[in-house]
Design a protein around this motif. Structure first.
Motif, mmCIF file in Angstrom:
data_model
loop_
_atom_site.group_PDB
_atom_site.id
_atom_site.type_symbol
_atom_site.label_atom_id
_atom_site.label_comp_id
_atom_site.label_asym_id
_atom_site.label_seq_id
_atom_site.Cartn_x
_atom_site.Cartn_y
_atom_site.Cartn_z
ATOM 1 N N VAL A 34 -9.977 6.410 -2.796
ATOM 2 C CA VAL A 34 -9.719 5.023 -2.374
ATOM 3 C C VAL A 34 -8.210 4.769 -2.316
ATOM 4 N N ILE A 35 -7.482 5.211 -3.346
ATOM 5 C CA ILE A 35 -6.033 4.964 -3.396
ATOM 6 C C ILE A 35 -5.308 5.855 -2.390
ATOM 7 N N TYR A 36 -5.648 7.137 -2.384
ATOM 8 C CA TYR A 36 -4.944 8.090 -1.514
ATOM 9 C C TYR A 36 -5.083 7.713 -0.044
ATOM 10 N N LEU B 40 -6.739 -2.615 -1.338
ATOM 11 C CA LEU B 40 -7.472 -1.350 -1.550
ATOM 12 C C LEU B 40 -6.864 -0.562 -2.713
ATOM 13 N N ILE B 41 -5.511 -0.514 -2.783
ATOM 14 C CA ILE B 41 -4.848 0.194 -3.887
ATOM 15 C C ILE B 41 -5.173 -0.507 -5.205
ATOM 16 N N MET B 42 -5.108 -1.839 -5.201
ATOM 17 C CA MET B 42 -5.431 -2.605 -6.404
ATOM 18 C C MET B 42 -6.852 -2.297 -6.881
ATOM 19 N N PHE B 70 -0.174 9.002 -22.338
ATOM 20 C CA PHE B 70 0.174 7.575 -22.315
ATOM 21 C C PHE B 70 1.260 7.304 -21.276
ATOM 22 N N LEU B 71 2.222 8.226 -21.145
ATOM 23 C CA LEU B 71 3.294 8.056 -20.151
ATOM 24 C C LEU B 71 2.720 8.015 -18.735
ATOM 25 N N ALA B 72 1.720 8.860 -18.471
ATOM 26 C CA ALA B 72 1.053 8.839 -17.161
ATOM 27 C C ALA B 72 0.236 7.548 -17.001
ATOM 28 N N GLN B 73 -0.443 7.142 -18.084
ATOM 29 C CA GLN B 73 -1.310 5.963 -18.010
ATOM 30 C C GLN B 73 -0.523 4.687 -17.738
ATOM 31 N N VAL B 74 0.660 4.589 -18.348
ATOM 32 C CA VAL B 74 1.434 3.345 -18.256
ATOM 33 C C VAL B 74 2.051 3.162 -16.865
ATOM 34 N N LEU B 75 2.017 4.210 -16.034
ATOM 35 C CA LEU B 75 2.492 4.060 -14.652
ATOM 36 C C LEU B 75 1.564 3.169 -13.829
ATOM 37 N N SER B 76 0.343 2.980 -14.307
ATOM 38 C CA SER B 76 -0.613 2.183 -13.527
ATOM 39 C C SER B 76 -0.263 0.700 -13.575
ATOM 40 N N ALA B 117 -5.104 8.080 -16.753
ATOM 41 C CA ALA B 117 -3.916 8.845 -16.354
ATOM 42 C C ALA B 117 -3.900 9.037 -14.835
ATOM 43 N N MET B 118 -5.059 9.294 -14.232
ATOM 44 C CA MET B 118 -5.131 9.442 -12.771
ATOM 45 C C MET B 118 -4.802 8.126 -12.077
ATOM 46 N N ALA B 119 -5.249 6.999 -12.692
ATOM 47 C CA ALA B 119 -4.896 5.679 -12.150
ATOM 48 C C ALA B 119 -3.378 5.522 -12.138
ATOM 49 N N GLY B 120 -2.723 5.931 -13.211
ATOM 50 C CA GLY B 120 -1.273 5.832 -13.308
ATOM 51 C C GLY B 120 -0.565 6.726 -12.316
ATOM 52 N N LEU B 121 -1.024 7.963 -12.183
ATOM 53 C CA LEU B 121 -0.359 8.904 -11.279
ATOM 54 C C LEU B 121 -0.563 8.502 -9.813
ATOM 55 N N MET B 122 -1.765 8.012 -9.483
ATOM 56 C CA MET B 122 -1.998 7.560 -8.107
ATOM 57 C C MET B 122 -1.192 6.298 -7.812
ATOM 58 N N ASN B 123 -1.044 5.421 -8.804
ATOM 59 C CA ASN B 123 -0.222 4.225 -8.594
ATOM 60 C C ASN B 123 1.250 4.609 -8.433
ATOM 61 N N PHE B 124 1.655 5.715 -9.069
ATOM 62 C CA PHE B 124 3.024 6.216 -8.895
ATOM 63 C C PHE B 124 3.252 6.620 -7.430
#
Lengths: 80, 149
Positions: A34-36, B40-42, B70-76, B117-124
């Motif tokens: 969804v994000i990608y 959609l990103i949200m 946690f560092l990856a997670q907080v990017l979200s 963590a994936m949420a954070g990395l994808m938001n990055f």
């Protein structure tokens, strides 16, 4: 006392998935897709088709890698 | 909030929308005049965070024992700090016996961590997308139905 209250959503873990943890690849792949695709696609006309396609591709490839690794560990490694 | 199309120059930097994208997932794209992508990103980032918390419980966000995750997670979103504070307060207020059923272990715990963590990395990736306009990204935006209308 608190332990008797049972399951609290978003506080206590869902232990059902201790057995069925591999099913979580589907929502994980879906969320990533969804994000990608929202970032990557030039036009959003076929967005949901592309999302489900990518979800399917991720799940399928993970499944194939799992089968390949299982075969490697079960058949190749003991023979070496 | 909508940024004029003339401001979109290949190679240009947009730190304001990038900060917004970190403060709340999708807000950067909303600020850049791409509401559809923003929503959609949200939706995608919040979906991953909520599924991660639902599956693994509050213990999946822990800066003490899982610092790199946690560092990856907080990017979200900085809201992850709120989850961390809530988790710490609950752990401090409950006795070990009371806490036992609420501590995730094994696969459930690992996957809960991974989801957020994936949420954070994808938001990055989304943050980078709004931070810097690549020629491809500019072309994509110029051709998008939102910009043509």
């Amino acid at each position: 006392m608190i332990a008797l209250l049972g399951f609290i959503p978003f506080v206590s873990p869902v232990n059902f998935f201790q057995t069925w943890w591999y099913l979580l690849i589907i929502p994980l792949a879906f969320g990533v897709s969804v994000i990608y695709k929202a970032i990557r696609l030039p036009r959003l006309d076929a967005y949901w088709f592309q999302v489900w396609l990518m979800t399917g591709q991720i799940v399928l490839v993970m499944l194939l890698i799992a089968v390949a690794l299982a075969l490697f560990v079960q058949l190749v490694v003991p023979a070496v | 909030m909508k940024e004029p199309e003339s401001n979109r120059v290949p190679g240009s930097w947009h730190p304001g929308p990038a900060i917004l994208a970190w403060l709340w997932p999708g807000a950067g794209h909303l600020a850049r005049g791409e509401p559809q992508r923003g929503w959609l990103i949200m939706g995608g980032v919040l979906f991953l965070i909520l599924v991660g918390l639902f599956v693994g419980g509050l213990g999946v966000v822990d800066s003490e024992t899982q610092r790199l995750w946690f560092l990856a997670q907080v990017l979200s979103t900085p809201a992850i700090f709120g989850v961390e504070i809530a988790q710490t307060k609950i752990i401090q207020s409950w006795t070990a016996e009371e806490l036992l059923p609420y501590i995730g272990i094994g696969r459930v715990h690992e996957l809960g961590i991974l989801f957020i963590a994936m949420a954070g990395l994808m938001n990055f990736v989304a943050i980078l997308d709004v931070l810097y306009d690549l020629p491809r990204a500019t072309e994509r935006r110029a051709n998008s139905p939102e910009q043509q209308s």
